[in-house]
Design an enzyme around this catalytic site. Structure first.
Site, PDB file in Angstrom:
ATOM      1  N   ASP A 275       0.815  -1.225   0.000  1.00 57.07           N
ATOM      2  CA  ASP A 275       0.000   0.000   0.000  1.00 57.07           C
ATOM      3  C   ASP A 275       0.846   1.271   0.000  1.00 57.07           C
ATOM      4  O   ASP A 275       0.350   2.340  -0.345  1.00 57.07           O
ATOM      5  CB  ASP A 275      -0.915   0.035   1.235  1.00 57.07           C
ATOM      6  CG  ASP A 275      -1.803  -1.190   1.332  1.00 57.07           C
ATOM      7  OD1 ASP A 275      -2.010  -1.849   0.298  1.00 57.07           O
ATOM      8  OD2 ASP A 275      -2.279  -1.494   2.443  1.00 57.07           O
TER       9      ASP A 275
ATOM     10  N   ARG B 249     -15.506  -1.070 -24.873  1.00 65.22           N
ATOM     11  CA  ARG B 249     -16.101  -1.133 -23.538  1.00 65.22           C
ATOM     12  C   ARG B 249     -15.379  -0.189 -22.579  1.00 65.22           C
ATOM     13  O   ARG B 249     -14.233   0.190 -22.816  1.00 65.22           O
ATOM     14  CB  ARG B 249     -15.936  -2.552 -22.960  1.00 65.22           C
ATOM     15  CG  ARG B 249     -16.858  -3.558 -23.573  1.00 65.22           C
ATOM     16  CD  ARG B 249     -16.508  -4.945 -23.080  1.00 65.22           C
ATOM     17  NE  ARG B 249     -17.503  -5.904 -23.518  1.00 65.22           N
ATOM     18  CZ  ARG B 249     -17.280  -7.203 -23.626  1.00 65.22           C
ATOM     19  NH1 ARG B 249     -16.078  -7.699 -23.355  1.00 65.22           N
ATOM     20  NH2 ARG B 249     -18.228  -8.022 -24.010  1.00 65.22           N
TER      21      ARG B 249
ATOM     22  N   MET C 180      -5.854  -2.860  -4.888  1.00 62.96           N
ATOM     23  CA  MET C 180      -5.761  -2.786  -3.419  1.00 62.96           C
ATOM     24  C   MET C 180      -5.153  -1.447  -2.991  1.00 62.96           C
ATOM     25  O   MET C 180      -4.899  -0.580  -3.818  1.00 62.96           O
ATOM     26  CB  MET C 180      -4.917  -3.941  -2.909  1.00 62.96           C
ATOM     27  CG  MET C 180      -5.645  -5.258  -2.835  1.00 62.96           C
ATOM     28  SD  MET C 180      -4.602  -6.489  -2.010  1.00 62.96           S
ATOM     29  CE  MET C 180      -5.822  -7.735  -1.626  1.00 62.96           C
ATOM     30  N   GLY C 181      -4.884  -1.320  -1.711  1.00 61.79           N
ATOM     31  CA  GLY C 181      -4.268  -0.090  -1.194  1.00 61.79           C
ATOM     32  C   GLY C 181      -4.910   0.411   0.087  1.00 61.79           C
ATOM     33  O   GLY C 181      -4.506   1.424   0.627  1.00 61.79           O
TER      34      GLY C 181
ATOM     35  N   ARG D 125     -17.093  -3.350 -17.862  1.00 60.81           N
ATOM     36  CA  ARG D 125     -16.626  -4.575 -17.198  1.00 60.81           C
ATOM     37  C   ARG D 125     -15.672  -4.212 -16.063  1.00 60.81           C
ATOM     38  O   ARG D 125     -14.918  -3.243 -16.170  1.00 60.81           O
ATOM     39  CB  ARG D 125     -15.867  -5.475 -18.169  1.00 60.81           C
ATOM     40  CG  ARG D 125     -16.701  -6.050 -19.282  1.00 60.81           C
ATOM     41  CD  ARG D 125     -17.608  -7.168 -18.761  1.00 60.81           C
ATOM     42  NE  ARG D 125     -18.258  -7.851 -19.856  1.00 60.81           N
ATOM     43  CZ  ARG D 125     -19.390  -7.468 -20.437  1.00 60.81           C
ATOM     44  NH1 ARG D 125     -19.998  -6.369 -20.022  1.00 60.81           N
ATOM     45  NH2 ARG D 125     -19.915  -8.172 -21.420  1.00 60.81           N
TER      46      ARG D 125
ATOM     47  N   GLU E  82      -9.550   0.298  -3.998  1.00 62.50           N
ATOM     48  CA  GLU E  82     -10.587  -0.405  -3.229  1.00 62.50           C
ATOM     49  C   GLU E  82     -11.195   0.498  -2.146  1.00 62.50           C
ATOM     50  O   GLU E  82     -12.328   0.305  -1.731  1.00 62.50           O
ATOM     51  CB  GLU E  82     -10.018  -1.676  -2.592  1.00 62.50           C
ATOM     52  CG  GLU E  82      -8.880  -1.405  -1.603  1.00 62.50           C
ATOM     53  CD  GLU E  82      -8.300  -2.657  -0.966  1.00 62.50           C
ATOM     54  OE1 GLU E  82      -8.748  -3.768  -1.276  1.00 62.50           O
ATOM     55  OE2 GLU E  82      -7.373  -2.498  -0.142  1.00 62.50           O
TER      56      GLU E  82
HETATM   57  O1  F6P Z   1      -2.366  -3.945   3.418  1.00 62.55           O
HETATM   58  C1  F6P Z   1      -2.155  -4.784   2.330  1.00 62.55           C
HETATM   59  C2  F6P Z   1      -3.446  -5.258   1.757  1.00 62.55           C
HETATM   60  O2  F6P Z   1      -3.163  -6.063   0.634  1.00 62.55           O
HETATM   61  C3  F6P Z   1      -4.444  -4.148   1.407  1.00 62.55           C
HETATM   62  O3  F6P Z   1      -4.130  -3.504   0.200  1.00 62.55           O
HETATM   63  C4  F6P Z   1      -5.733  -4.929   1.395  1.00 62.55           C
HETATM   64  O4  F6P Z   1      -6.839  -4.117   1.678  1.00 62.55           O
HETATM   65  C5  F6P Z   1      -5.539  -5.922   2.501  1.00 62.55           C
HETATM   66  O5  F6P Z   1      -4.140  -6.062   2.687  1.00 62.55           O
HETATM   67  C6  F6P Z   1      -6.129  -7.282   2.227  1.00 62.55           C
HETATM   68  O6  F6P Z   1      -5.959  -8.051   3.357  1.00 62.55           O
HETATM   69  P1  F6P Z   1      -6.256  -9.613   3.428  1.00 62.55           P
HETATM   70  O7  F6P Z   1      -5.040 -10.329   2.908  1.00 62.55           O
HETATM   71  O8  F6P Z   1      -6.488  -9.857   4.872  1.00 62.55           O
HETATM   72  O9  F6P Z   1      -7.447  -9.889   2.576  1.00 62.55           O
END
Ligand code: F6P
Length: 364
Positions: free
Chosen positions: A143, A178, A185-186, A282, A238
């Site tokens: 992150d 599309r 993530m993050g 999508r 996310e």
């Molecule tokens: O902090 C790292 C991370 O990959 C985040 O980006 C993500 O929200 C979270 O961990 C996901 O955690 P888990 O592996 O518990 O699903």
């Protein structure tokens, strides 16, 4: 009497990330080669310290692991010794087992505990230091949100995977005319979306730090369509949310980890875009693909640099610090400073301005 052997313990905590093995290797090899130290690997993060689950790390144990993903020590993102989840009948209750952990470390004879992890792991390291445990921290997270360091290892790998994802989605999106959405993530920070979005030339990048206006997003997509570009690429964190709205979570948790497991904003966005533009949309959620596999050469180098720097602090008995990066220099930062919070993307960040200059919209 013979010289006292240097004994060091090391753990990896929180979510795994590419480059952890490079760090374990760097700390272990440096201290074995330069101090003939005995290194104990704690298994599964702070869990191993509660349950006394360890493995010795000799030179050969850390050979050949530089390019390996994951962590040879295992990890846990729920094991907090100060708030340790224990099953009581059908419920989970939290107990303070920090004294047990401190006692176990003493039994091991470790003169320093190296904690490799993100903000959760480093906060616990800070509390252990406050309670008398000599610790050194090393920042890990895809992150890139750890306070006190410009960059953490793992970020480059995850960002590169997301950039490759954008490249791949673009070709299929272009063929089908599309709107393609990539959710990355993050957590509550947008570094991954920002850097991957710029690297992949995304048309719209939505970050947690800049709540988006759905009317603007729809307008940008329609305007591109009007210019004959019947395709748009959207990257969304996310943790992004619309103005006045909230994040989308897949689950509310009570196990000691983050209280909300984020995920799904990409699908909400897809529904909104197709409803407001009439265009086919999508969504792809990259998820843990960003965390798995081999680290990039950049992360191998960074992991090695940080690991050797941490070994240097141990040699000087400089405890209570996290090693970090400031510009191109390695620095050490007090864990009390690291514990202050998360490093978020400033809305006036240089890269945001540069992305805007080349036509990227942030949905506002
Ligand atoms: O902090 C790292 C991370 O990959 C985040 O980006 C993500 O929200 C979270 O961990 C996901 O955690 P888990 O592996 O518990 O699903």
């Amino acid at each position: 009497m013979g010289k006292k052997v240097m004994k060091i313990a090391i753990l990896t905590g929180g979510g795994d990330c590419p480059g952890l093995n490079a760090v374990i290797r760097a700390v272990t090899k440096t201290l074995i080669l330069e101090n003939n130290a005995e290194i104990t690997g704690i298994l599964d993060g702070y869990d191993g310290l509660v349950l006394e689950e360890y493995r010795k790390l000799g030179y050969s144990d850390v050979s050949g692991i530089l390019a390996m993903g994951g962590t040879i020590l295992g990890t846990s993102n729920v094991a907090n010794p100060y708030k340790y989840p224990v099953k009581d009948c059908d419920k989970i209750v939290f107990k303070d087992l920090s004294k047990t952990v401190i006692r176990n470390l003493k039994k091991l004879g470790a003169e320093c505990l190296v904690c490799v992890g993100g903000d959760g792991t480093l906060n616990i390291a800070n509390s252990l230091f406050r309670d008398g445990v000599p610790v050194v921290g090393i920042p890990k997270t895809i992150d890139n949100d750890i306070y006190g360091t410009d960059v953490s290892f793992g970020f480059d790998t995850a960002m590169s995977i997301a950039a490759e994802g954008i490249d791949r989605l673009e070709t299929t999106g272009q063929s089908h005319h599309r709107i393609m959405i990539l959710e990355v993530m993050g957590r509550r920070s947008g570094w991954l979306a920002l850097y991957a979005g710029v690297a992949g030339g995304a048309d719209i990048v939505l970050l947690p730090e800049i709540p988006y206006d759905m009317d603007v997003v729809a307008k940008v997509v329609k305007a591109r369509n009007g210019m004959g570009k019947r395709f748009s690429m959207v990257v969304v964190s996310e943790g992004a949310k619309p103005k006045g709205g909230d994040v989308v979570g897949r689950k509310v948790l009570n196990d000691g980890s983050d209280p909300i497991r984020l995920g799904g904003i990409g699908f909400v966005l897809a529904d909104d875009i197709s409803r407001m533009t009439g265009l086919e949309t999508r969504t792809v959620v990259l998820g843990h693909l960003m965390r798995g596999g081999s680290p990039t050469p950049f992360d191998r180098v960074l992991g090695t640099r940080l690991g050797v720097k941490a070994a240097g602090l141990i040699q000087k008995k400089k405890y209570g610090y996290m090693v970090g990066v400031n510009g191109s220099d390695l620095v050490d930062v007090p864990l009390t400073v690291v514990a202050k919070g998360s490093r978020l993307v400033p809305p006036d960040h240089e890269l945001i301005k540069q992305a805007k200059s080349v036509g990227t919209s942030f949905g506002v």
